[in-house]
Design a protein around this motif. Structure first.
Motif, short mmCIF file in Angstrom:
data_model
loop_
_atom_site.label_atom_id
_atom_site.label_comp_id
_atom_site.label_asym_id
_atom_site.label_seq_id
_atom_site.Cartn_x
_atom_site.Cartn_y
_atom_site.Cartn_z
N GLU A 354 1.00 -1.11 -0.14
CA GLU A 354 -0.12 0.31 0.08
C GLU A 354 0.88 1.09 -0.42
O GLU A 354 0.94 2.53 -0.69
N GLU A 355 2.07 1.44 0.78
CA GLU A 355 3.18 2.32 1.10
C GLU A 355 3.76 2.56 -0.43
O GLU A 355 4.42 4.03 -0.74
N SER A 356 3.87 1.36 -1.06
CA SER A 356 4.94 1.52 -1.84
C SER A 356 4.12 2.00 -3.32
O SER A 356 4.49 1.96 -4.82
N GLY A 357 2.72 1.17 -3.45
CA GLY A 357 2.23 1.04 -4.66
C GLY A 357 2.21 0.38 -5.70
O GLY A 357 2.14 0.23 -6.57
N SER A 358 2.30 -0.91 -4.74
CA SER A 358 3.18 -2.19 -5.28
C SER A 358 2.42 -3.28 -4.69
O SER A 358 3.04 -4.35 -4.60
N LEU A 359 1.07 -3.45 -4.80
CA LEU A 359 0.25 -4.20 -3.57
C LEU A 359 -0.14 -5.72 -4.19
O LEU A 359 -0.19 -6.26 -4.05
N ASP A 360 -0.32 -5.61 -5.46
CA ASP A 360 -0.64 -6.57 -6.69
C ASP A 360 1.07 -7.27 -6.79
O ASP A 360 0.46 -8.28 -6.47
N ARG A 361 1.68 -6.89 -7.15
CA ARG A 361 3.39 -7.57 -6.30
C ARG A 361 3.47 -8.32 -5.34
O ARG A 361 3.66 -9.67 -5.13
N GLN A 362 2.91 -7.40 -4.22
CA GLN A 362 3.00 -7.81 -2.76
C GLN A 362 2.42 -9.37 -2.21
O GLN A 362 2.75 -10.34 -2.18
N LEU A 363 0.84 -9.09 -3.25
CA LEU A 363 0.28 -10.13 -3.36
C LEU A 363 0.30 -11.31 -3.61
O LEU A 363 0.18 -12.14 -3.41
N THR A 364 1.08 -11.02 -5.15
CA THR A 364 1.41 -12.57 -5.57
C THR A 364 2.98 -13.25 -4.93
O THR A 364 3.06 -14.33 -4.84
N HIS A 365 3.43 -12.37 -4.23
CA HIS A 365 4.61 -12.65 -3.76
C HIS A 365 4.26 -13.70 -2.46
O HIS A 365 4.59 -14.78 -2.61
N LEU A 366 2.67 -12.58 -1.96
CA LEU A 366 2.53 -13.96 -0.39
C LEU A 366 1.73 -15.19 -1.55
O LEU A 366 1.77 -16.00 -0.20
N ALA A 367 1.24 -15.27 -2.17
CA ALA A 367 0.13 -16.26 -3.08
C ALA A 367 1.49 -17.61 -3.27
O ALA A 367 0.51 -18.41 -3.19
N LEU A 368 2.38 -16.86 -4.22
CA LEU A 368 3.38 -18.16 -4.13
C LEU A 368 4.07 -18.76 -3.15
O LEU A 368 4.07 -19.92 -2.61
N GLU A 369 4.70 -18.01 -2.00
CA GLU A 369 4.78 -18.42 -0.43
C GLU A 369 3.87 -19.42 -0.07
O GLU A 369 3.93 -20.00 0.84
N TYR A 370 2.46 -19.20 0.44
CA TYR A 370 1.34 -20.14 1.03
C TYR A 370 1.39 -20.92 -0.07
O TYR A 370 0.72 -21.79 0.55
N ARG A 371 1.68 -20.69 -1.29
CA ARG A 371 0.99 -22.12 -2.37
C ARG A 371 2.31 -23.22 -2.09
O ARG A 371 2.81 -24.14 -1.92
N LYS A 372 3.34 -22.29 -1.65
CA LYS A 372 4.28 -23.29 -1.56
C LYS A 372 4.48 -23.92 0.04
O LYS A 372 4.54 -25.12 -0.07
N ARG A 373 4.65 -23.02 1.36
CA ARG A 373 4.16 -23.65 2.55
C ARG A 373 2.50 -25.17 2.27
O ARG A 373 2.54 -26.01 2.99
N LEU A 374 1.26 -24.52 1.27
CA LEU A 374 0.93 -25.76 0.92
C LEU A 374 1.49 -27.52 0.35
O LEU A 374 0.90 -27.70 0.99
N ASP A 375 1.66 -26.57 -0.47
CA ASP A 375 2.48 -27.96 -0.94
C ASP A 375 3.40 -28.81 -0.33
O ASP A 375 2.72 -30.44 -0.36
N THR A 376 3.94 -27.93 0.80
CA THR A 376 5.17 -28.62 1.62
C THR A 376 3.94 -29.54 2.83
O THR A 376 4.24 -30.70 2.66
N LEU A 377 3.14 -28.80 3.29
CA LEU A 377 2.07 -29.56 3.97
C LEU A 377 1.11 -31.22 3.10
O LEU A 377 1.67 -31.86 3.78
N ILE A 378 0.69 -30.77 2.15
CA ILE A 378 0.10 -31.96 1.43
C ILE A 378 0.91 -32.67 1.51
O ILE A 378 0.52 -34.17 1.83
N LYS A 379 2.36 -31.82 1.38
CA LYS A 379 3.08 -33.70 0.78
C LYS A 379 3.49 -34.68 2.02
O LYS A 379 4.05 -35.68 2.07
N SER A 380 3.58 -33.99 3.60
CA SER A 380 3.94 -34.42 4.54
C SER A 380 2.58 -34.86 4.93
O SER A 380 2.86 -35.57 6.45
N LEU A 381 1.01 -34.68 4.81
CA LEU A 381 0.44 -35.07 5.26
C LEU A 381 0.25 -36.51 5.55
O LEU A 381 -0.04 -36.84 6.73
N SER A 382 0.71 -37.38 4.67
CA SER A 382 0.49 -38.44 4.63
C SER A 382 1.27 -38.61 5.72
O SER A 382 1.19 -39.94 6.69
N GLU A 383 2.44 -38.73 5.88
CA GLU A 383 3.56 -38.88 6.77
C GLU A 383 3.24 -38.24 8.22
O GLU A 383 3.21 -39.20 9.49
#
Length: 423
Positions: A354-383
């Protein structure tokens, strides 16, 4: 606000034939459904009866089970193919007719039916965005809003391509979850099938043997035998009760919003599920927000769309409060921090955007990060689930073996005592 409604209709066609069937539409009033029937059939509506909403849910479930509904994978392909043809300069109606032909040749009849309905709507003068809005059971809300933006801004091909990418990411996440759950579901099913065989067949035979040998039956074994006899005598009743309970639970969670809200609140507080729910929820929120903000939609509208499209009632309740605060002029990061329930890292990065006017880029970075976390959790779910499976299986079979071995131990003692007495 328009709602999905299910109607039974009877129409007298111009040539004298009687046409009847079911019609599912998003309308505010029944009169709108009547007008659409008259316009599409050019006949006279004799009967138009609104059916209960739960029948629509049952019909949607049956379409999924029978494969008549449009799968998410096929939806992504339809959107991508339509985007490619529009980008190449093919008129929308011709592009949809091509998809109808392709669906017939490849055997993908569900996609062909959807394309035909869209083509018929366009032929009757309905804009593309309105045509997509008429089928909320096929197109997710994010897709419909992107199509609306593309239709209004002249970038329909790009918005359709972005919609296809979004649907493909959702498909990928669901596929990973299904893959991770195959092993635990198979093991649990095997455990309960074997346990059912023991209780239904082995235990009654062992009980008859113990009675013939006059073995002393301890309370643990007696309880197991009584349960086995009750199950054998009332097997169909037990199956019916289980089915009715499962159906009642499903009905409550489908038709009672409060039940879903309570469930999601609980899942967000339990140690293991909290991590999974946060990762999946934030991946959904940030990805949708990034797409809508990048498309140029006003932020209050983005939050309104996101509130309606998210299935997580925990976040839906908080998004409503954030939207109300942003509508009053408050910054989104401050509203999220005040409402609570959002990860501090996400709130901080949104504040930077919001401060830098790059909200869409920050949201995209967050989406990638949380998708990576979700992928890791899903892969370890059976374990994570394996220890629980071992505990359940071990405890169940330990109970069965101990309950059946105690009378055997008593028989051995009797045999030894008789042998010693004979000497």
């Amino acid at each position: 606000m328009s709602k999905m409604r299910l109607y039974y209709y009877r129409v007298l066609m111009p040539h004298g034939a009687l046409k009847q069937g079911l019609l599912q539409l998003v309308v505010e009033r029944d009169h709108s459904a009547r007008l659409r029937l008259e316009r599409e059939t050019e006949g006279t509506v004799l009967t138009l009866q609104r059916l209960p909403g739960w029948l629509g849910d049952v019909g949607a479930g049956l379409r999924k089970l029978t494969g008549r509904g449009l799968r998410m994978e096929d939806l992504a392909g339809l959107l991508r193919d339509l985007s490619l043809m529009l980008a190449a300069g093919v008129p929308a109606i011709e592009a949809l007719r091509t998809l109808v032909e392709e669906g017939g040749q490849t055997g993908n009849h569900a996609a062909g039916r959807v394309a035909k309905r869209l083509a018929d709507d366009l032929m009757s003068g309905i804009p593309m965005a309105a045509a997509f809005d008429r089928y909320p059971d096929v197109f997710p809300e994010t897709v419909r809003n992107l199509v609306t933006i593309g239709d209004q801004s002249g970038t329909l091909d790009r918005m359709l391509a972005e919609s296809a990418e979004h649907v493909e990411r959702v498909v990928s996440i669901r596929r990973d979850i299904r893959t991770a759950m195959i092993y635990p579901i198979f093991v649990f099913a095997t455990i309960f099938a074997v346990a059912g065989f023991w209780v239904y067949y082995v235990v009654p035979n062992m009980a008859r043997l113990f009675r013939q040998l006059n073995a002393k039956v301890p309370p643990l074994t007696e309880g197991l035998v009584n349960f086995s006899n009750a199950l054998a005598d009332h097997a169909w009743i037990a199956v019916l009760v289980v089915a009715l309970v499962a159906a009642a639970i499903a009905f409550v969670f489908v038709r009672v919003p409060r039940a879903k809200t309570v469930l999601h609140e609980v899942l967000h507080r339990l140690p293991v599920t909290r991590v999974l729910m946060t990762a999946s929820g934030m991946a959904h929120l940030t990805e949708h927000l990034a797409i809508l903000v990048r498309a140029g939609l006003e932020f209050v509208s983005c939050l309104d769309i996101l509130e309606r499209s998210t299935r997580d009632r925990y976040y839906r309740h908080r998004l409503r409060r954030v939207r109300e605060s942003v509508a009053r002029g408050e910054r989104i990061s401050l509203a999220m921090r005040r409402v609570g329930g959002f990860p501090p890292m996400a709130v901080r990065m949104i504040a930077v955007g919001e401060e830098s006017g790059s909200l869409d880029r920050q949201l995209t970075h967050l989406a990638l990060e949380y998708r990576k976390r979700l992928d890791t959790l899903i892969k370890s779910l059976s374990e994570i689930i394996k220890p629980a499976i071992i505990l359940v299986a071990g405890g169940l079979f330990l109970f069965l073996i101990v309950a059946l071995l105690l009378p055997v131990y008593d028989l051995v003692q009797q045999s030894v005592q008789q042998s010693l007495g004979g000497r």
